[in-house]
Design a protein around this motif. Structure first.
Motif, short mmCIF file in Angstrom:
data_model
loop_
_atom_site.label_atom_id
_atom_site.label_comp_id
_atom_site.label_asym_id
_atom_site.label_seq_id
_atom_site.Cartn_x
_atom_site.Cartn_y
_atom_site.Cartn_z
N HIS A 6 0.87 -1.18 0.00
CA HIS A 6 0.00 0.00 0.00
C HIS A 6 0.90 1.23 0.00
N ASP A 7 0.68 2.16 -0.92
CA ASP A 7 1.55 3.34 -1.05
C ASP A 7 1.01 4.58 -0.34
N GLY A 8 -0.03 4.40 0.47
CA GLY A 8 -0.65 5.52 1.15
C GLY A 8 -1.90 5.99 0.44
N ALA A 9 -2.09 5.54 -0.79
CA ALA A 9 -3.27 5.92 -1.57
C ALA A 9 -4.03 4.71 -2.08
N ARG A 10 -3.30 3.65 -2.48
CA ARG A 10 -3.97 2.47 -3.04
C ARG A 10 -3.13 1.22 -2.82
N ASP A 11 -3.78 0.08 -2.96
CA ASP A 11 -3.12 -1.22 -2.85
C ASP A 11 -2.53 -1.64 -4.18
N TRP B 262 6.66 11.49 -3.25
CA TRP B 262 6.70 10.78 -1.98
C TRP B 262 5.49 9.87 -1.85
N HIS B 263 5.58 8.94 -0.90
CA HIS B 263 4.45 8.07 -0.56
C HIS B 263 4.59 7.64 0.90
N LEU B 264 3.56 6.99 1.42
CA LEU B 264 3.55 6.48 2.78
C LEU B 264 3.45 4.96 2.72
N PRO B 265 4.59 4.26 2.61
CA PRO B 265 4.58 2.81 2.44
C PRO B 265 3.97 2.07 3.62
N GLY B 266 3.29 1.00 3.31
CA GLY B 266 2.73 0.13 4.33
C GLY B 266 2.16 -1.13 3.71
#
Length: 68
Positions: free
Chosen positions: A31-36, A50-54
């Motif tokens: 998940h990049d912070g916006a979509r899977d 940038w992104h919010l990895p998870g």
């Protein structure tokens, strides 16, 4: 190669500097912070983005930094 455990999250935005980042999702769901992004997905993040990895499920990523 980066293995992320289920529930893993970056604590702050991952900024792509000085160059771009390329990611191939080997297994699991990233998940990049916006979509899977499921296994088999290729992502290109241009320099300066940038992104919010998870990941909820855990995943294995192949990371490549063309600028070194």
């Amino acid at each position: 190669m980066l293995e992320m455990d289920a529930g893993a999250r970056w604590p702050r935005p991952d900024v792509h500097e000085p160059g771009p980042e390329e990611v191939y999702v080997v297994s699991g769901v990233f998940h990049d912070g916006a979509r899977d992004h499921p296994a088999g997905t290729f992502l290109h993040a241009p320099a300066g983005t940038w992104h919010l990895p998870g990941t909820e499920t855990g995943c294995t990523l192949f990371l490549f930094y063309p600028a070194g």
